[in-house]
Enzyme design. Structure first.
Site, short mmCIF file in Angstrom:
data_model
loop_
_atom_site.label_atom_id
_atom_site.label_comp_id
_atom_site.label_asym_id
_atom_site.label_seq_id
_atom_site.Cartn_x
_atom_site.Cartn_y
_atom_site.Cartn_z
N GLU A 1 -79.14 17.53 -75.26
CA GLU A 1 -78.12 16.48 -75.85
C GLU A 1 -77.28 16.34 -74.47
O GLU A 1 -76.49 17.39 -74.19
CB GLU A 1 -77.33 16.90 -77.15
CG GLU A 1 -78.23 16.70 -78.42
CD GLU A 1 -77.29 16.99 -79.54
OE1 GLU A 1 -75.83 16.96 -79.64
OE2 GLU A 1 -77.78 17.60 -80.54
N GLU B 1 -77.86 23.64 -82.96
CA GLU B 1 -76.56 24.09 -82.74
C GLU B 1 -76.07 25.11 -83.67
O GLU B 1 -75.27 25.18 -84.57
CB GLU B 1 -75.41 23.10 -82.77
CG GLU B 1 -75.32 22.14 -81.43
CD GLU B 1 -74.49 21.25 -81.29
OE1 GLU B 1 -74.10 20.40 -80.30
OE2 GLU B 1 -73.90 20.81 -82.33
#
Length: 490
Positions: free
Chosen positions: A379, A190
């Protein structure tokens, strides 16, 4: 990509789960490991928690605090000593991919050394070998919120250009040591999160958390990522290198033009990291803003590096969507370190995260048509409070419902929208310490771990109801995902 029968996922599809080193391994200050940014983060339910205030003094104070019960990430689930048992349980589900990360601080305790910690090297070699022995492909993240704290204290974190060379050296060692064991890599987890949590993502203490410093830190991470991609691909062209962003579908709260503009700006920020790492360049308007208005250092040489080292696939997390608008009086919804206006059409999790399976399909369409590279959901999961019955069972039907609805939309994205999706990895496949709140009781896994927020418990691993459901889904390649039908193998 060849289309398959409706309701069935492709044969070449990665099913599995994901965790990170800092949330699972434990052994935080022994076996040669140095402290990382994660090791000073208190459980959010601790009344003395001051995670939001990060100063030189608070870092020193927390490092000297010997009460490890305040800091659940320091012990995690002791994956360091239990990884073989944990992988064995995971393999019983039939997974063919396991995502984890390599702790920079376990290989280089300070982060700037020339030689790595041999115990750390040996641990990860055994971990990846165990994956291979069980027919599980490792997907490894090189930076997942676990940079050595020394790099914060003595270099100021990622606003310092020197960190590029330190990180590239770390990755070069990783490549040489684990050659042939890992074929799929993600450079930064991220990478867009620097503006949301600049300390954990980039090592910026509060006084350094200016917009300029945060974008400068992110730019240096883009450069580091590009250099690592080039290094790895040169060594082995068959290695697959991915970038990762926080996947968020952003809606305008109303059709009011001002709301549409706010939502568009939010989406453009999410696209930024993909633009740089997939397209190899900044959007012109963003580049002008960073250089001319903020004064971020982006040289012509930097642009050349970015253009020459593009990632092979786009990985992203997806938990929720957000709604944006300019009416500050509307009820707010929070989750995944992002807030927005509460969407009246969506349900929420125990932690207030708004659940939007259809948003995943919509986001896949946007990303695939924009970048034309394979997508990878690395995820997706539901944080919830799980209860163990007197019989030792965990009836987590809410997790099954959440996962089922997202997989249904993912199958449609593949078979009806013709989107190339590499796989689906549930976060976290086994209970680990929550990233944002640093608590154990916010559980995501299909496998229960008997540890609470202060480290009490047996550490016993117990498959939940979702474990057996996910096993059936994998064995049938997703055929008849819905829980009210019997799912058989092929």
């Amino acid at each position: 990509m060849k289309k398959v029968s409706k309701g069935v996922f492709p044969k070449k599809f990665f099913w599995g789960g994901a965790i990170s080193a800092n949330q699972s391994e434990g052994v935080w200050n022994s076996h040669g490991k140095g402290p990382s940014v994660a090791d000073i983060m208190m459980c959010s339910k601790n009344k003395d928690n001051k995670n939001s205030i990060i100063t030189v003094e608070s870092i020193k104070k927390n490092l000297n605090d010997s009460n490890n019960n305040r800091y659940p990430k320091r012990q995690g689930i002791d994956f360091y000593h239990n990884f073989k048992e944990d992988l064995e349980i995971m393999s019983q589900m039939g997974i063919n991919m396991f995502r984890t990360s390599i702790s920079w601080a376990r290989l280089f305790p300070r982060g700037d050394e020339s030689e790595p910690n041999k115990e750390g090297i040996e641990f990860y070699r055994k971990l990846f070998q165990s994956c291979k022995e069980k027919g599980i492909e490792p997907l490894v993240t090189l930076s997942h919120y676990e940079m050595p704290i020394y790099l914060v204290n003595f270099y100021g974190g990622w606003k310092n250009i020197k960190l590029i060379d330190f990180f590239v050296h770390f990755c070069e060692v990783v490549l040489n040591e684990f050659k042939g064991l890992v074929n799929y890599w993600i450079t930064f987890n991220e990478i867009d999160s620097v503006l949301r949590h600049p300390f954990i993502s980039a090592g910026l203490i509060n006084e350094d958390q200016t917009i300029k410093n945060m974008y400068q830190a992110m730019h240096y991470q883009y450069l580091a990522s590009a250099k690592v991609v080039k290094l790895f691909k040169k060594e082995d062209p068959h290695i697959q290198m991915g970038c990762m962003t926080t996947g968020l579908m952003t809606y305008p709260f109303t059709c009011k033009p001002e709301d549409v503009l706010i939502a568009q700006k939010s989406r453009h920020y999410m696209y930024l990291s993909c633009d740089v790492q997939i397209n190899g360049r900044y959007p012109i308007s963003m580049e002008r803003y960073l250089i001319e208005e903020l004064g971020v250092n982006i040289s012509e040489a930097d642009k050349k590096i970015l253009s020459e080292s593009k990632c092979d696939f786009l990985a992203f997390s997806y938990y929720m969507s957000i709604t944006q608008g300019n009416d500050k009086n509307q009820q707010q919804a929070y989750g995944n370190t992002i807030s927005g206006i509460k969407n009246p059409y969506l349900e929420s999790s125990d932690w207030g995260w708004q659940i939007d399976p259809l948003g995943l399909r919509t986001l896949c369409q946007d990303l695939y048509n924009r970048y034309n590279v394979p997508l990878f959901i690395v995820e997706n999961g539901l944080g919830a409070i799980d209860h163990v019955s007197n019989l030792g069972l965990i009836e987590d039907t809410y997790r099954i419902d959440y996962t089922e609805k997202h997989l249904i939309q993912l199958e449609k994205a593949i078979n009806e929208d013709y989107i190339d999706i590499m796989g689906y990895l549930a976060w976290g496949i086994i209970d680990i310490v929550s990233a944002s709140s640093a608590e154990m009781e916010k559980r995501y896994g299909f496998i229960y771990v008997d540890i609470d927020n202060v480290g009490k418990g047996t550490g016993k691993r117990i498959p939940k109801k979702s474990f057996y459901w996910f096993k059936k889904v994998i064995n049938s390649r997703g055929r008849n995902i819905t829980t009210d039908k019997e799912i058989g193998g092929e």
